[in-house]
Design a protein around this motif. Sequence first.
Motif, mmCIF file in Angstrom:
data_model
loop_
_atom_site.group_PDB
_atom_site.id
_atom_site.type_symbol
_atom_site.label_atom_id
_atom_site.label_comp_id
_atom_site.label_asym_id
_atom_site.label_seq_id
_atom_site.Cartn_x
_atom_site.Cartn_y
_atom_site.Cartn_z
ATOM 1 N N ILE A 67 93.779 71.354 51.447
ATOM 2 C CA ILE A 67 93.308 70.038 51.932
ATOM 3 C C ILE A 67 92.969 69.141 50.740
ATOM 4 C CG2 ILE A 67 91.351 68.893 53.106
ATOM 5 C CD1 ILE A 67 91.408 71.348 55.085
ATOM 6 N N ASN A 68 92.291 69.690 49.752
ATOM 7 C CA ASN A 68 91.904 68.851 48.605
ATOM 8 C C ASN A 68 93.125 68.367 47.815
ATOM 9 O OD1 ASN A 68 89.199 68.759 49.156
ATOM 10 N ND2 ASN A 68 88.731 70.623 48.005
ATOM 11 N N LYS A 71 95.022 65.726 50.280
ATOM 12 C CA LYS A 71 94.363 64.422 50.501
ATOM 13 C C LYS A 71 94.619 63.507 49.304
ATOM 14 C CE LYS A 71 89.673 65.267 48.871
ATOM 15 N NZ LYS A 71 88.320 65.724 49.182
ATOM 16 N N ARG A 74 98.159 62.176 49.761
ATOM 17 C CA ARG A 74 98.207 61.148 50.802
ATOM 18 C C ARG A 74 97.358 59.921 50.445
ATOM 19 N NH1 ARG A 74 102.160 61.700 54.716
ATOM 20 N NH2 ARG A 74 101.848 63.480 56.082
ATOM 21 N N ALA A 76 94.127 59.887 50.802
ATOM 22 C CA ALA A 76 93.177 59.837 51.921
ATOM 23 C C ALA A 76 91.744 60.032 51.452
ATOM 24 C CB ALA A 76 93.529 60.931 52.931
ATOM 25 N N ILE A 78 88.106 61.626 52.995
ATOM 26 C CA ILE A 78 87.570 62.402 54.123
ATOM 27 C C ILE A 78 86.085 62.084 54.277
ATOM 28 C CG2 ILE A 78 87.100 64.731 55.011
ATOM 29 C CD1 ILE A 78 89.658 65.697 53.764
ATOM 30 N N ILE A 115 90.169 60.038 57.096
ATOM 31 C CA ILE A 115 90.125 61.186 58.006
ATOM 32 C C ILE A 115 88.660 61.373 58.386
ATOM 33 C CG2 ILE A 115 90.680 63.622 58.307
ATOM 34 C CD1 ILE A 115 93.049 63.122 56.734
ATOM 35 N N LEU A 330 96.366 66.022 57.842
ATOM 36 C CA LEU A 330 97.019 65.579 56.605
ATOM 37 C C LEU A 330 98.522 65.821 56.637
ATOM 38 C CD1 LEU A 330 94.318 66.770 54.089
ATOM 39 C CD2 LEU A 330 95.204 64.429 54.221
#
Length: 359
Positions: A67-68, A71, A74, A76, A78, A115, A330
């Motif tokens: 996820i890290n 993100k 992307r 993004a 969070i 997100i 994601l």
Amino acid sequence: MMMPAQAVTDFATREPSKAALDRGILPMPSLEYTDEVAAETAPIYEMVKNVIPPIEWPFHAPYISAINRLKKERGAVILAHNYQTPEIFHGVADFKGDSLQLAIEAAQSESNLIIQCGVHFMAETSKILCPEKTVLIPDSTAGCSLASSITAADVRALREKNPGVPIITYVNTSADVKAECDICCTSSNAVQVVESMGTDRVFLIPDQYLAKNVNRQTDVEVLTYAGACEVHERFTAEELRGYRRSMPDVQIIAHPECPPEVVDEADFSGSTKGMIDWVKTNRPEKVMMITECSMADNVASETPDVSFVRPCNLCPHMKKITLPKILDSLLYMQEEVTVDPMVADKARQAVERMINLKS
Ligand code: 13P
Ligand code: SF4
């Protein structure tokens, strides 16, 4: 009690979202717990080791690592509410806070992709404030008993019966409801918002307990609605008196969504941020947070000198957000939150009026 149906808002679906069509789908990363993943996530585990057993870390760590990385790919950001579980709160969140802080951060963030790890009304609030950004929620069925207790039609009926009485909506409501109200508030600024209206009476909907608690802190008459938080209304004053009898040295702090007789038994009451700040400032030897379960875990990770007694209640909606669902957000750009632009314009006025109040 029978709750009216949730206001119908055009929000996430599991169909490929516009965001997925625009930005494409990413390939599934490896979720193996390798030495590399262990080393990379070791500083995070150090932070949460008192609340996450070692046997669970090999499950969380590959998700946190993926996820890290994704993100960043992307672009993004969070956002995580204080009730998110520690592996989310400390593992992947770029910004954490109470409802007010998350709303402000969503508006100020430079990222075009948000997100929202929290419940649906929080993601909707971000979308209202940032209509040009893509807002994703990992599970759009993460609701809230307060948000589902009142509809826009209910607010219109209240207004018709009470002409001239301002209607303040707690942030825990749908965009449709916000659009019908004069101003928004959160538990951290409710008294200030009530007093800013310049009238003798106001409605503060839909949380009857928050309204009653605020009513005791101001000369303004605070009228309310029959909504309640299913997590906080379960605590009782007798339960708290029992804890005090068995642990006379414990400090008890409670969220204002609890009934007033519960708040009366507490040493302090405040929003989730207010409660966290109180613990960090006062450093009690032993504390009990009368609120959702994950918050004590999150604060305990940052205040190892404080001992937490945990008679908490779980919010089933907050717990729908998990690391695997954040990863899916994601990868597949799901689930996109949309709000009808006309509703969003009106709701934004109510939220911005609150944010622009001088503190
Ligand atoms: P806060 O605004 O205090 O974070 O509360 C939100 C919430 O849903 C509490 O149940
Ligand atoms: Fe809603 Fe209560 Fe859950 Fe907060 S804790 S999101 S008010 S149901």
